[in-house]
Scaffold this motif. Structure first.
Motif, PDB file in Angstrom:
ATOM      1  N   GLN A  46       6.761   5.402   5.435  1.00 24.88           N
ATOM      2  CA  GLN A  46       6.461   5.275   4.018  1.00 24.88           C
ATOM      3  C   GLN A  46       5.515   4.089   3.824  1.00 24.88           C
ATOM      4  O   GLN A  46       5.034   3.508   4.782  1.00 24.88           O
ATOM      5  CB  GLN A  46       7.744   5.064   3.229  1.00 24.88           C
ATOM      6  N   ALA A 104       2.457   4.132   2.882  1.00 19.41           N
ATOM      7  CA  ALA A 104       1.238   4.483   3.602  1.00 19.41           C
ATOM      8  C   ALA A 104      -0.013   4.198   2.785  1.00 19.41           C
ATOM      9  O   ALA A 104      -0.031   4.311   1.563  1.00 19.41           O
ATOM     10  CB  ALA A 104       1.273   5.959   3.977  1.00 19.41           C
ATOM     11  N   SER A 144       1.286   2.113   7.690  1.00 20.13           N
ATOM     12  CA  SER A 144       2.557   2.667   7.223  1.00 20.13           C
ATOM     13  C   SER A 144       3.692   1.871   7.842  1.00 20.13           C
ATOM     14  O   SER A 144       3.480   1.024   8.710  1.00 20.13           O
ATOM     15  CB  SER A 144       2.682   4.151   7.604  1.00 20.13           C
TER      16      SER A 144
END
Length: 268
Positions: free
Chosen positions: A121, A123, A142
């Motif tokens: 996540q 990102a 990320s």
């Protein structure tokens, strides 16, 4: 690195539906629980068809290979006084906060697809381009939190540096890149010792679109989950080095180091 706008669905093992078109699924499911890797001298049965078996096997293989190459030790890197520029834009996740250059773009919902069963996540993508009917970006950032990771931060960094180097630079025709790992380097995040592993991915042929060489930097930081479980925070910084069209340019090594310098635990 290829990054089609129409991101293909994850097929469950982290591999793209079309080789070279590797991008994460969106969303934030809870991170999986890992088990301890078996000692290298144990006989290895065929791994079960799930992410946990695959990642344990990869931990063992990488550890044995690196030990044979004499890369088990650390290089101590102080960071060289690198400072994150003030105009970088912040990216916040439940575990880590960091910053990326102003011309990078955060992805919808901040999600990336699963890799080794772990969903990334927070990102962001470097500037992109279209070539040969596919869309590409010059780099990505990320992060993820791996809960109850019995593998050490060194092993975690090596696993993801190797795996993401292959994932990001696999040719559209399916040809895998050569991925070379550097020796682990010791860094700090908010006073906590962390491990940085650098992978250099080299594609076997130049199709004029995909970068021929890329860098993947993986920082593994020991921490705990919200409920106090042992965990490892993983921070990934990637950038093309050579190949592909001249515009947009690849991020410089200085830029990648500036991104690394800006990572902190959320709430610090």
């Amino acid at each position: 690195m290829t990054t089609p706008v129409g991101r293909p669905p994850d097929d469950g093992d982290g591999a793209p539906e079309h080789p070279g078109q590797q991008y994460p699924v969106l969303g934030h499911p809870p991170p999986p629980v890992w088990g301890p890797p078996p000692p290298p001298h144990w006989p290895q049965p065929a791994p079960p068809e799930n992410h946990r078996g695959k990642i344990i096997a990869l931990v063992t293989v990488i550890a044995v290979v690196l030990a044979g190459l004499g890369l088990g030790g650390f290089l101590l890197l102080r960071g060289g006084g690198t400072v994150t520029p003030a105009d970088f834009q912040p990216v916040r996740t439940p575990s880590l906060v960091y910053a990326v250059p102003p011309d990078w773009t955060t992805t919808p919902q901040g999600g990336f697809p699963q890799t080794f069963g772990v969903t990334f996540q927070g990102a962001a993508e470097a500037p992109g381009y279209s070539c040969g009917g596919a869309d590409f970006v010059r780099g990505t950032v990320s992060s993820a939190l791996i809960v109850d990771a019995s593998a050490t931060p060194v092993e975690v960094a090596q696993i993801f540096a190797q795996g993401l180097g292959r994932r990001y630079y696999t040719g559209i025709d399916g040809s895998p890149p050569q991925v070379a790992l550097g020796a682990p380097e010791q860094r700090e995040v908010d006073g906590v010792p962390a491990t940085l592993v650098e992978a250099t991915a080299t594609t076997p042929s130049d199709d004029g679109c995909l970068a021929t060489t890329g860098t993947v930097l993986v920082l593994a930081i020991p921490t705990t989950s919200r409920v106090g479980e042992p965990a490892v925070a993983v921070f990934v910084v990637n950038g093309d080095v050579s190949g592909g069209p001249a515009d947009p340019p690849s991020p410089s090594r200085t830029t990648l180091e500036q991104i690394l310098a800006g990572v902190h635990f959320t709430g610090t």
